[in-house]
Enzyme design. Structure first.
Site, mmCIF file in Angstrom:
data_model
loop_
_atom_site.group_PDB
_atom_site.id
_atom_site.type_symbol
_atom_site.label_atom_id
_atom_site.label_comp_id
_atom_site.label_asym_id
_atom_site.label_seq_id
_atom_site.Cartn_x
_atom_site.Cartn_y
_atom_site.Cartn_z
ATOM 1 N N ARG A 39 0.881 -1.119 -0.140
ATOM 2 C CA ARG A 39 0.385 -0.323 -0.041
ATOM 3 C C ARG A 39 0.834 1.201 0.276
ATOM 4 O O ARG A 39 1.275 1.589 0.903
ATOM 5 C CB ARG A 39 -1.056 -0.403 1.199
ATOM 6 C CG ARG A 39 -1.016 1.760 1.534
ATOM 7 C CD ARG A 39 -3.140 1.595 1.828
ATOM 8 N NE ARG A 39 -3.562 2.277 1.807
ATOM 9 C CZ ARG A 39 -5.108 3.286 2.315
ATOM 10 N NH1 ARG A 39 -5.712 2.123 3.252
ATOM 11 N NH2 ARG A 39 -5.372 4.099 2.121
ATOM 12 N N ARG A 76 -6.168 2.447 -3.763
ATOM 13 C CA ARG A 76 -5.348 0.882 -3.209
ATOM 14 C C ARG A 76 -4.844 -0.048 -3.225
ATOM 15 O O ARG A 76 -6.296 -0.883 -3.466
ATOM 16 C CB ARG A 76 -5.265 1.169 -1.373
ATOM 17 C CG ARG A 76 -6.312 1.084 -0.919
ATOM 18 C CD ARG A 76 -7.828 1.767 -1.434
ATOM 19 N NE ARG A 76 -7.736 3.146 -0.719
ATOM 20 C CZ ARG A 76 -7.848 3.830 0.405
ATOM 21 N NH1 ARG A 76 -8.281 2.870 1.245
ATOM 22 N NH2 ARG A 76 -8.356 5.334 0.206
ATOM 23 N N ASP A 88 -6.735 -1.944 2.207
ATOM 24 C CA ASP A 88 -7.579 -0.937 2.752
ATOM 25 C C ASP A 88 -8.293 -1.914 4.081
ATOM 26 O O ASP A 88 -8.520 -2.659 4.007
ATOM 27 C CB ASP A 88 -8.043 -0.028 2.932
ATOM 28 C CG ASP A 88 -9.146 1.048 3.144
ATOM 29 O OD1 ASP A 88 -8.161 2.003 3.816
ATOM 30 O OD2 ASP A 88 -9.196 0.457 4.501
HETATM 31 N N1 LIG Z 1 -16.771 0.855 -2.219
HETATM 32 C C1 LIG Z 1 -15.790 1.076 -1.420
HETATM 33 N N2 LIG Z 1 -15.068 2.777 -1.406
HETATM 34 C C2 LIG Z 1 -14.235 2.848 -0.643
HETATM 35 N N3 LIG Z 1 -14.039 4.000 -0.439
HETATM 36 C C3 LIG Z 1 -12.633 4.051 0.311
HETATM 37 S S1 LIG Z 1 -11.839 5.224 0.871
HETATM 38 N N4 LIG Z 1 -12.275 2.959 0.442
HETATM 39 C C4 LIG Z 1 -11.179 2.302 0.984
HETATM 40 C C5 LIG Z 1 -12.214 1.777 2.709
HETATM 41 O O1 LIG Z 1 -11.839 2.905 3.169
HETATM 42 C C6 LIG Z 1 -13.902 1.836 0.040
HETATM 43 C C7 LIG Z 1 -13.915 0.530 -0.131
HETATM 44 O O2 LIG Z 1 -13.102 0.128 0.707
HETATM 45 N N5 LIG Z 1 -15.173 0.508 -0.945
#
Ligand SMILES: Nc1nc2nc(S)n(CCO)c2c(=O)[nH]1
Length: 157
Positions: free
Chosen positions: A82, A91, A94
């Protein structure tokens, strides 16, 4: 032994392989994975101009403290390569801690339950699959109720 719920997310590279490797690592570092949701492909929340995510929720029986569990999550993110380039940007991996028993915590490095859980359908959907009746200790409602009330329009791709 405390039960923690984690959300794994990936929208770069081989997302499925990244999530599988993260589950294996967290099973070794955080504790036994006692439940895992399916994989949910969802449009990016936040910075929407990025690839779709694969998300998965995990239930972990952990003997780690919240701070130690956070460290294990950050280590898994680093092992997946990451780079924190842009906030809410793409990323490889996460790992968010969504719930840790009935703990309510608000420190600069860790807020529990996850502060944006009620507004994130991409997190509530996999979590409800494995923990629909878990109670949000700050709000007093169940995960299923949070999902039913979540206004986030999720584009499940
Ligand atoms: N669909 C989706 N959108 C996201 N935006 C972020 S930032 N993240 C990272 C989690 O905070 C995500 C995710 O895991 N899934």
């Amino acid at each position: 032994m405390p039960i923690a719920y984690l959300l794994l997310g990936s929208n770069l590279g081989d997302r499925t392989a990244t999530l599988q490797a993260a589950v294996a690592e967290l099973g070794r570092t955080a504790g036994p994975i006692t439940a895992a949701s399916g994989l949910y492909e969802t449009a990016a929340w936040g910075l929407t101009e990025q690839p779709a995510f694969l998300n998965q929720a995990l239930e972990v029986q952990t003997s780690l403290s919240p701070a130690q569990l956070l460290a294990a999550c950050l280590a898994a993110e680093q092992h997946a390569g990451r780079q924190r380039l842009v906030r809410w940007g793409s990323r490889t991996l996460d790992v968010d801690i969504l719930l840790y028993d009935d703990l309510v915590l608000d420190t600069p490095t860790l807020q529990l339950p996850h502060p944006r859980l009620p507004e994130r359908r991409f997190a509530l959907l996999p979590l409800a699959e494995i923990a629909a009746n878990a109670v949000h200790p700050g709000l007093g409602c169940t995960v299923a109720e949070l999902l039913a009330e979540c206004s986030d329009e999720l584009a499940v791709t």
